[in-house]
Design an enzyme around this catalytic site. Structure first.
Site, PDB file in Angstrom:
ATOM      1  N   PHE A 172       1.128  -1.149  -0.026  1.00  0.00           N
ATOM      2  CA  PHE A 172      -0.041   0.157  -0.104  1.00  0.00           C
ATOM      3  C   PHE A 172       0.843   1.489   0.041  1.00  0.00           C
ATOM      4  CE2 PHE A 172      -2.456   3.472   1.646  1.00  0.00           C
ATOM      5  CZ  PHE A 172      -3.344   3.801   1.425  1.00  0.00           C
ATOM      6  N   ASP A 218       9.052   2.620   1.838  1.00  0.00           N
ATOM      7  CA  ASP A 218       8.316   3.453   2.382  1.00  0.00           C
ATOM      8  C   ASP A 218       7.889   2.833   3.544  1.00  0.00           C
ATOM      9  OD1 ASP A 218       5.535   4.553   2.934  1.00  0.00           O
ATOM     10  OD2 ASP A 218       4.404   3.692   1.217  1.00  0.00           O
ATOM     11  N   LYS A 251       2.923  10.070   8.365  1.00  0.00           N
ATOM     12  CA  LYS A 251       2.007   9.338   9.559  1.00  0.00           C
ATOM     13  C   LYS A 251       2.289   9.877  10.677  1.00  0.00           C
ATOM     14  CE  LYS A 251      -1.129   5.737   7.779  1.00  0.00           C
ATOM     15  NZ  LYS A 251      -0.524   5.126   6.699  1.00  0.00           N
TER      16      LYS A 251
HETATM   17  C1  LIG Z   1      -1.112   5.817   5.113  1.00  0.00           C
HETATM   18  C2  LIG Z   1       0.203   5.124   3.537  1.00  0.00           C
HETATM   19  C3  LIG Z   1       0.153   5.141   3.030  1.00  0.00           C
HETATM   20  C4  LIG Z   1      -0.340   6.843   3.025  1.00  0.00           C
HETATM   21  O1  LIG Z   1      -0.214   7.993   3.496  1.00  0.00           O
HETATM   22  P1  LIG Z   1      -1.350   8.939   3.785  1.00  0.00           P
HETATM   23  O2  LIG Z   1      -0.596   9.843   4.847  1.00  0.00           O
HETATM   24  O3  LIG Z   1      -3.132   9.126   3.769  1.00  0.00           O
HETATM   25  O4  LIG Z   1      -1.455   9.914   2.183  1.00  0.00           O
HETATM   26  C5  LIG Z   1       1.779   5.340   1.816  1.00  0.00           C
HETATM   27  N1  LIG Z   1       2.213   3.991   2.884  1.00  0.00           N
HETATM   28  C6  LIG Z   1       1.969   3.413   3.618  1.00  0.00           C
HETATM   29  C7  LIG Z   1       2.781   2.208   4.229  1.00  0.00           C
HETATM   30  C8  LIG Z   1       1.089   3.611   4.642  1.00  0.00           C
HETATM   31  O5  LIG Z   1       0.265   3.083   5.475  1.00  0.00           O
END
Ligand SMILES: *Cc1c(COP(=O)(O)O)cnc(C)c1O
Length: 389
Positions: A130, A215, A244
């Site tokens: 994700f 990520d 986050k």
């Molecule tokens: C939550 C998340 C995103 C997206 O972040 P947003 O601030 O909602 O755009 C991208 N990568 C990972 C691994 C995430 O957990």
């Protein structure tokens, strides 16, 4: 249906499946709904409130900065941005920052930097990954449910199974631009890869001259027991992204790259009006300082082990529990069946957490939670499973 639910349905895009409570206040690991009911929050705004709610140091930094300067433009220098960049360079060991406002934006910036640096080659990502909800990041994301209805997707992504370095080796060529992975998959169901996975992937990338992008949007800032999860894995990525938990609850993200990679970006290549906003940066600096001052990396590790041990004790008694996994305080309990019912029962008993991938209960409590509260979470889950689901 409550009045606020009806009003909201009429006025706000219907993009979220919401829990039927309105949260009005938070303090430490607790939140209160508008009827005054108190909940232990292991949802933490999806791994955002790593310091709990409204940490006094973060509140103070926001207040002070808001009284001085809330916003100007990136065509000027601002102090909080520079202070934050220094803190991040110190904590990462020399990475340069590009500031933005969210995880998806951080990954967009990473994808653009990869293309600028390496040219139009493919970016390899993992199935069940994700990376966000923008067009580029849903294209990077290896889950059809986030893509269906939004085609055509952005070209240039290829998905391979997560946790299998051989699967990457099979498809990577000198023309590949990058490999982009979460150190631990969050939305994919708290999936921890095998011990040497990232090391093996990094070696493959090194051999082929391919960029490694991690990520860390969910894993960053102490969630897994390290400031950044890669620091415990024996690799140093070319690029990594965070968001986050970065701002202690304020919206902020960053794409960090080794200086030699970041130098592919020149003036005009990328920008964000709000990126590096002074208030968000001040909150991020305060938040990172709290992580260090309160020793939350260590705490995340020890409480995480305690939590997992408690959950593992439930396993023999509750056959619905298929697996308990995670690192630090990023913990998943895979269950047989639908997680939604358990979420609902827990909420009725004053405990909030969420469910990833349909059947993985995901616990991401604040890193400064107490041991006693962890025990209470385990007991609550025990009693819910005992009632049968
Ligand atoms: C939550 C998340 C995103 C997206 O972040 P947003 O601030 O909602 O755009 C991208 N990568 C990972 C691994 C995430 O957990």
């Amino acid at each position: 249906m409550e009045e606020f639910e009806r009003e909201q349905e009429a006025l706000i895009a219907n993009t979220y499946t919401r829990q039927p409570i309105m949260i009005v206040k938070g303090e430490g690991p607790w939140v209160w709904d508008r009827d005054g009911r108190k909940y232990l929050d292991c949802y933490s705004g999806i791994a955002v409130n790593n310091l709990g709610h409204c940490h006094p140091e973060v509140v103070k930094a926001i207040k002070e900065q808001a009284e001085r300067l809330i916003h100007t433009s990136n065509i000027f220098y601002t102090e909080p941005q520079l202070v934050l960049a220094k803190v991040l360079a110190r904590e990462s060991g020399g990475y340069k920052s590009f500031f933005c406002n969210s995880g998806a934006e951080a990954n967009e910036a990473a994808i653009k930097l990869v293309r600028k640096f390496a040219g139009p080659g493919e970016i390899i990502t993992a199935t069940d990954s994700f990376h966000g909800r923008t067009m580029a990041t849903i294209s990077a994301t290896g889950q059809p449910k986030y893509q269906q209805g939004f085609e055509p997707l952005l070209e240039g992504f290829r998905h391979v199974p997560f946790g299998d370095a051989g699967a990457i080796e099979d498809v990577v060529t000198e023309e590949t631009a990058a490999v982009m992975l979460e150190p631990i998959q969050g939305e994919g169901g708290v999936v921890v890869p095998p011990e040497n996975y990232l090391k093996d992937v990094a070696a493959i990338c090194e051999k082929k001259g391919v960029l490694l992008v991690l990520d860390e949007v969910q894993t960053g800032f102490g969630r897994t027991g390290e400031m950044f999860a890669w620091q415990g894995s024996g690799v140093d990525p070319d690029i990594f992204t965070v968001a986050k938990a970065m701002g202690g609850g304020m919206p902020i993200g960053a794409m960090l790259a080794k200086p030699g990679v970041m130098s592919a970006f020149e003036p005009g290549d990328h920008a964000s009006t709000f990126g590096g906003n002074p208030v968000a940066c001040a909150a991020a600096v305060a938040s990172i300082n709290v992580i260090l001052k309160e020793n939350l990396l260590e705490r995340s590790r020890t409480l995480g082990e305690h939590f997992k041990a408690g959950l593992l004790e439930l396993k023999p008694r509750h056959t619905e529990i298929r697996d308990v996994r995670g690192k630090g305080l990023m913990i998943g309990v895979e269950i047989e069946g639908d997680g939604a019912k358990i979420i609902e029962k827990a909420r009725e008993q004053g405990l909030l957490f969420n469910c990833a991938h349909g059947n993985v209960l995901r616990f991401t409590p604040p890193l400064n939670i107490d041991r006693e509260l962890i025990d209470r979470i385990v007991q609550t889950l025990d009693s819910i499973l005992s009632e049968g689901i």
